[in-house]
Design a protein around this motif. Structure first.
Motif: not given
Length: 166
Positions: A70-81, A99-109, A112-117
């Motif tokens: 199972l390969d999941a892509i997860v968008q995560v928003s934090l409460r504050d920064h 978590v096999v990869a994670f990216y710090v993004l600009t914008g609303d999200i 972005l995490l890539r999960i392998r389970v």
């Protein structure tokens, strides 16, 4: 801060292109393909390693064949920064083998995490007991990968037409 780019010439680009596709190639075969003798070719490879252009070598493993289907892509928003939330979240993510990869993004999200389970049940447990309890997490959105259309770690070397193997 990022390191500045390293100056590389056309031969270095050819070496990198070949090594990305076959990291186990013998130095003699590599030298032949790039038009050098073995010693200068080995010197170039060592320099590329020392300057951090080549960061490592490794086997490419099929996740499904080792039970991680199972390969999941997860968008995560934090409460504050706030620094504590950001650092706490990033430390928690780094500690999760799922978590096999994670990216710090600009914008609303924010991330972005890539999960392998193994399966959906494993993902549900990871999401409920780990991901949603990480510092600062406000919201997540998950998409499951149905099929991989393209995936590569090969960095396009540019600077001319792609090399073809004989």
């Amino acid at each position: 801060m990022k390191s500045p780019p390293v100056e590389i010439d056309a031969i270095d680009r050819r070496i990198l292109d070949i090594l990305q596709r076959d990291g186990r190639i013998a130095i003699v075969a590599l030298a032949e393909q790039v038009g050098l003798s073995a010693t200068p070719c080995l010197r170039r490879v060592k320099r590329l390693e020392e300057e951090g252009v080549i960061t490592g070598y490794g086997a490419i493993v099929d996740p499904g064949r080792v039970g991680l289907g199972l390969d999941a892509i997860v968008q995560v928003s934090l409460r504050d920064h706030a620094e504590d939330d950001v650092l706490g979240f990033e430390r928690a993510v780094q500690a999760c083998p799922e978590v096999v990869a994670f990216y710090v993004l600009t914008g609303d999200i924010d991330y972005l995490l890539r999960i392998r389970v193994p399966d959906l049940e494993s993902y549900s447990e990871f999401a409920m007991k780990t991901l949603l309890r990480m510092p600062g997490v406000k919201d997540t959105r998950t998409s499951f990968v149905l099929r991989v259309g393209k995936e590569t770690r090969v960095v396009p070397m540019g600077g001319g037409p792609p090399l073809t193997q004989p």
